[in-house]
Design an enzyme around this catalytic site. Sequence first.
Site, PDB file in Angstrom:
ATOM      1  N   ASP A   1     -15.180  -2.988  -1.886  1.00 25.13           N
ATOM      2  CA  ASP A   1     -14.809  -2.730  -0.497  1.00 25.13           C
ATOM      3  C   ASP A   1     -16.091  -2.486   0.285  1.00 25.13           C
ATOM      4  O   ASP A   1     -16.864  -1.584  -0.051  1.00 25.13           O
ATOM      5  CB  ASP A   1     -13.911  -1.496  -0.407  1.00 25.13           C
ATOM      6  CG  ASP A   1     -12.688  -1.608  -1.323  1.00 25.13           C
ATOM      7  OD1 ASP A   1     -12.203  -2.731  -1.500  1.00 25.13           O
ATOM      8  OD2 ASP A   1     -12.257  -0.578  -1.869  1.00 25.13           O
TER       9      ASP A   1
ATOM     10  N   ASP B   1       0.854  -1.183   0.000  1.00 20.66           N
ATOM     11  CA  ASP B   1       0.000   0.000   0.000  1.00 20.66           C
ATOM     12  C   ASP B   1       0.891   1.233   0.000  1.00 20.66           C
ATOM     13  O   ASP B   1       1.762   1.374   0.873  1.00 20.66           O
ATOM     14  CB  ASP B   1      -0.910   0.015   1.234  1.00 20.66           C
ATOM     15  CG  ASP B   1      -1.984  -1.067   1.175  1.00 20.66           C
ATOM     16  OD1 ASP B   1      -2.018  -1.813   0.178  1.00 20.66           O
ATOM     17  OD2 ASP B   1      -2.789  -1.157   2.116  1.00 20.66           O
TER      18      ASP B   1
END
Length: 239
Positions: A129, A8
Amino acid sequence: MILYPAIDLKDGQAVRLVHGDMDRATVFNDDPAAQALSFVDAGCEWLHLVDLNGAFAGTPVNAAPVEAILKACKVPAQLGGGIRDMATIESWLDKGLARVILGTVAVENPDLVREAAAAFPGHVAVGIDARNGRVATKGWATETDVMATDLAKSFEDAGVAAIIYTDINRDGAMGGPNVSATADLARAVSIPVIASGGVSSLDDLAALRDTGVIEGAISGRALYDGAIDLATAMQMLKG
């Protein structure tokens, strides 16, 4: 089942967030390409990259470290975050990315997902998500009334390569993945489903694998913290 180590990217560094909160970031490596290479050296077959700044900005922000990773590593990589138009999709694929992940636009502009999947077969994934079953967009900052399973089903005939399903409440918290919700989603669609969020031990990976319906799992913090040894995990999933 394929294990995808996660990198990330925030402000050019490899970080992990807790529950997607940009203010709760732990920096794990100032050199994301070196981090990626260490995962490749340990035997990973894919990399999962996220442009966190890009997810909020709506346009790529961490392009330089992503390009450095693509140059340094010979395994395929998938990237999500800030990819919201055909030009960006085409640009990333031209730079050697194996798969783009479309999240926010899957809700706001599903026709783009269909167009991209038709134009680039096998190279477009949908990122779903969800918080309590409902889809969140724009770096998880915006909650919608769209149910994760309904969104997944809407792309059944689109030709997308995979669905990356993230349970936001589990992400970065080392509390274990939501195995049942992920398996339910995988059973509801014919598209391959990759689990994300909370994968924190070899037992978690085994539980996901043993459902028999989940194609892959993404892990970040557990690999950085040493809770999962990548080489051991790869061996277990192959065995």
